[in-house]
Write an enzyme that holds these catalytic residues in place. Sequence first.
Site, PDB file in Angstrom:
ATOM      1  N   LEU A   1       0.861  -1.174   0.000  1.00  0.00           N
ATOM      2  CA  LEU A   1       0.000   0.000   0.000  1.00  0.00           C
ATOM      3  C   LEU A   1       0.900   1.226   0.000  1.00  0.00           C
ATOM      4  O   LEU A   1       1.787   1.357   0.845  1.00  0.00           O
ATOM      5  CB  LEU A   1      -0.897   0.021   1.239  1.00  0.00           C
ATOM      6  CG  LEU A   1      -1.859  -1.140   1.391  1.00  0.00           C
ATOM      7  CD1 LEU A   1      -2.640  -1.006   2.696  1.00  0.00           C
ATOM      8  CD2 LEU A   1      -2.808  -1.210   0.208  1.00  0.00           C
ATOM      9  N   TYR A   2       0.679   2.099  -0.956  1.00  0.00           N
ATOM     10  CA  TYR A   2       1.399   3.360  -1.044  1.00  0.00           C
ATOM     11  C   TYR A   2       0.438   4.441  -0.606  1.00  0.00           C
ATOM     12  O   TYR A   2      -0.577   4.670  -1.244  1.00  0.00           O
ATOM     13  CB  TYR A   2       1.838   3.604  -2.487  1.00  0.00           C
ATOM     14  CG  TYR A   2       3.277   4.004  -2.601  1.00  0.00           C
ATOM     15  CD1 TYR A   2       3.633   5.341  -2.524  1.00  0.00           C
ATOM     16  CD2 TYR A   2       4.270   3.057  -2.786  1.00  0.00           C
ATOM     17  CE1 TYR A   2       4.955   5.728  -2.630  1.00  0.00           C
ATOM     18  CE2 TYR A   2       5.593   3.431  -2.901  1.00  0.00           C
ATOM     19  CZ  TYR A   2       5.928   4.762  -2.825  1.00  0.00           C
ATOM     20  OH  TYR A   2       7.233   5.148  -2.929  1.00  0.00           O
TER      21      TYR A   2
END
Length: 159
Positions: free
Chosen positions: A54-55
Amino acid sequence: LSESLETLAPWSVVASVWPAVQAAVIEEHRALRIPGRPFLSVRMTQLYDEGAVLYMYMAISTAGLTCQRALQVFQRLEHTARRAILDAGGCLSHHHGVGKIRAELLPSGLEPLVADAARGVKAVLDPRNVLGAGNGAWWTPPSSLTPQSQPHQERLSGA
């Protein structure tokens, strides 16, 4: 001010990491009484058998704040976000590394035996503490630094 945060989260928790970060940052933002609302965004950038990366992006308005106060509240929000990631089961970092900013959070995600082994290898291969000075597993809280124990780069710069 803005920052990107990235984590690898196992599939068993990936759906709960982002909501935990959002809730924690919004709550802390309100508690700090800073202007506006935080900008929060996320995207899933990589998929693995073990989980997903997850960015996350976070930005805040610093209108009306002194530079010192803006940095202070932003650091607090960033720490809040990273703590929420860890508490929800995500990793401290996927590929950005730990460095000095996240180092104090490392013990909560690293087995003491692994940290001790890394420190032992570093002591043998880099006894003058020139490489990666003060980063990650080699971070020392500022209150425990003496002139002799400070990372090489900081001693050279006079900091």
